[in-house]
Design an enzyme around this catalytic site. Structure first.
Site, PDB file in Angstrom:
ATOM      1  N   GLU A  51       0.842  -1.206   0.000  1.00 57.00           N
ATOM      2  CA  GLU A  51       0.000   0.000   0.000  1.00 57.00           C
ATOM      3  C   GLU A  51       0.873   1.250   0.000  1.00 57.00           C
ATOM      4  O   GLU A  51       0.585   2.230  -0.680  1.00 57.00           O
ATOM      5  CB  GLU A  51      -0.911  -0.004   1.242  1.00 57.00           C
ATOM      6  CG  GLU A  51      -1.923   1.134   1.271  1.00 57.00           C
ATOM      7  CD  GLU A  51      -1.432   2.415   1.933  1.00 57.00           C
ATOM      8  OE1 GLU A  51      -2.110   3.443   1.817  1.00 57.00           O
ATOM      9  OE2 GLU A  51      -0.356   2.400   2.568  1.00 57.00           O
ATOM     10  N   ASP A  88      -7.488   1.614   8.353  1.00 55.09           N
ATOM     11  CA  ASP A  88      -6.112   2.087   8.109  1.00 55.09           C
ATOM     12  C   ASP A  88      -5.937   3.501   8.639  1.00 55.09           C
ATOM     13  O   ASP A  88      -5.472   4.389   7.939  1.00 55.09           O
ATOM     14  CB  ASP A  88      -5.779   2.028   6.608  1.00 55.09           C
ATOM     15  CG  ASP A  88      -4.328   2.445   6.325  1.00 55.09           C
ATOM     16  OD1 ASP A  88      -3.492   2.339   7.251  1.00 55.09           O
ATOM     17  OD2 ASP A  88      -4.042   2.857   5.197  1.00 55.09           O
TER      18      ASP A  88
HETATM   19 ZN    ZN Z   1       1.122   4.673   5.701  1.00 54.44          ZN
HETATM   20 ZN    ZN Z   2      -1.694   2.852   6.058  1.00 58.02          ZN
END
Ligand code: ZN
Ligand code: ZN
Length: 460
Positions: A324, A350
């Protein structure tokens, strides 16, 4: 904590179409039971401690990230999930190397670190004059003689916000300024860290050099050092000696997934986090927390299914995305590989480990009554009703949303997130166990409701 008062309030906000729901009370009662059970549990903390202490940081494309995948697959199996998969994809791997910077004619050794995908200086470093800009806009507007052959420094300022919105506003500086500098002949681009703490911990993070633009050194200064540099610029001419030694090479990463099969094949609810992290800390707030919150939520549902023998209608799939941090490489690959599947809803955790205080959706109109039900079940956790049906979701669900998946976004309190985000301070001691469990409780209840529902959610 603000709380919504009644389901009716949420229903008014969402302008519900009239729709009968079979056994809605049973679903809501079970969701509330699952919520309370998860709130009293400690599965996420155990998983997070284990991930932190036995794996640690998980830089995308590295052996460490591969160890993270092996850990995830073994733990998902222990939790009773099935159809455990690892789906590989290629990427350009990158290693940080060393970085140092000294102001010429001074004793100041600046605290700084390379941004992900940064280029290197020549082996002996570079010495060049520095031009300081207050913002990305000022840098864009600057004449060539203030950029070419110079080290550019951008001193934009992030502020503390509960919803993290200041990161959204200022993120463009980190992502775009280095490539712009490269295109305009700068020898390096430095930024003030995207962070809100005053420790001498620079915040790393990804930057983007588009195809055809050769990477130049791109680094972030800790806030005290950024402010020192800005003061020296304001006082007159500044030159800097800079060394940075990152390297790039071809590599590989992968997404990991596991399921609780639904009773009606074909419809899938996705929840997850990203397994990769930056290498400076231990990837706890970002995003070990999201990984274990969603694993623990799935485990709570799996335990319920095992106890009752009743499967949810839709398949629940935990997806732990890779890479990511280098620009959603894993989630883009995932969306392409699964474009033909009927993923009805996707959500990612997240934003650290602190409590959820609000939630948003982005679903078809037919799905709005489901979110009114969620409002009722999440309210006792201090979670405000969905404010909009325009959620972006966590970063890794964006590519799925682009091909039509509905989105659920459980909004965490990010007041202290950017004190540790992408720094050496991203360690386990920062996690508040009660708030971690509140996250698990919310995801468990929300995903249970979504997986036992039959209303269409996809937007395309
Ligand atoms: Zn990050
Ligand atoms: Zn992250």
């Amino acid at each position: 904590m603000r709380r919504i008062t009644t389901l009716a309030t949420a229903a008014c906000l969402l302008a519900l179409p009239a729709m009968a729901q079979p056994a809605a009370n049973d679903r809501l009662a079970t969701a509330a039971q699952l919520r309370d059970g998860a709130l009293a549990g400690n599965k996420a903390w155990g998983l997070l401690t284990n991930l932190t202490d036995t794996v640690g940081q998980r830089l995308a494309g590295s052996e460490a990230e591969a160890r993270g995948r092996a850990w995830a697959k073994a733990e998902l199996q222990k939790l009773g999930l099935v159809n455990i998969r690892e789906e590989a994809f290629p990427l350009t791997a990158w290693e940080r190397g060393q970085a140092s910077a000294t102001l010429v004619g001074s004793n100041h050794q600046l605290a700084l670190t390379a941004l992900g995908t940064s280029g290197a200086t020549p082996a002996g470093g570079i010495t060049a004059p520095v031009t300081c800009f207050a913002s990305l806009a000022a840098f864009r507007a600057a004449p060539e003689n203030q950029v070419k052959g110079r080290i550019v420094f951008i001193d934009h300022r992030m502020t503390v916000t509960q919803d993290g919105s200041s990161y959204g506003v200022n993120g463009a500086v980190r992502r775009a300024a280095p490539a712009l500098g490269a295109q305009r002949g700068a020898v390096a681009v430095l930024i003030r860290s995207l962070g809100t703490d005053y420790h001498r911990n620079p915040h790393t993070g990804g930057t983007v050099f588009p195809a055809g633009v050769s990477p130049i050194p791109a680094l972030a200064l800790a806030l005290p050092d950024a402010e020192l540099l800005a003061r020296r610029c304001a006082a007159g001419q500044v030159a800097m000696q800079l060394l940075a030694t990152p390297i790039s090479r071809p590599g590989q990463s992968a997404n990991v997934s596991a399921e609780i099969p639904g009773s009606v094949p074909g419809e899938v609810v996705v929840l997850g986090g990203h397994l990769d992290s930056w290498d400076q800390g231990q990837g706890v707030f970002d995003d070990g927390a999201g990984v274990v919150i969603t694993m623990a939520a799935a485990a709570a549902i799996k335990d319920h299914v095992t106890r009752t023998g009743l499967a949810p209608r839709r398949t629940i799939r935990v997806v732990l995305w890779g890479a990511e941090e280098f620009g959603l490489i894993g989630s883009r690959a995932y969306a392409v590989a699964h474009s033909q599947e009927n993923i009805v809803l996707a959500g990612e955790s997240d934003a650290g480990a602190d409590r959820i205080f609000t939630f948003d959706s982005k679903v078809a109109e037919t799905g709005l009554p489901l979110f009114a039900e969620m409002a009722e079940v999440l309210a006792p956790l201090g979670i405000d009703a969905a404010r909009t049906n325009k959620a972006g979701g966590g970063p890794d669900v964006g590519p799925l949303a682009a091909v039509g998946a509905g989105i659920i976004d459980l909004g965490q309190d990010m007041t202290r997130y950017f004190n540790v985000h992408h720094t050496p301070d991203d360690t386990l001691d920062k996690v508040d166990r009660k708030q971690l469990d509140q996250n698990v409780a919310a995801w468990t209840a929300a995903i249970w409701l979504a997986a036992t529902d039959d209303r269409p959610l996809r937007t395309k």
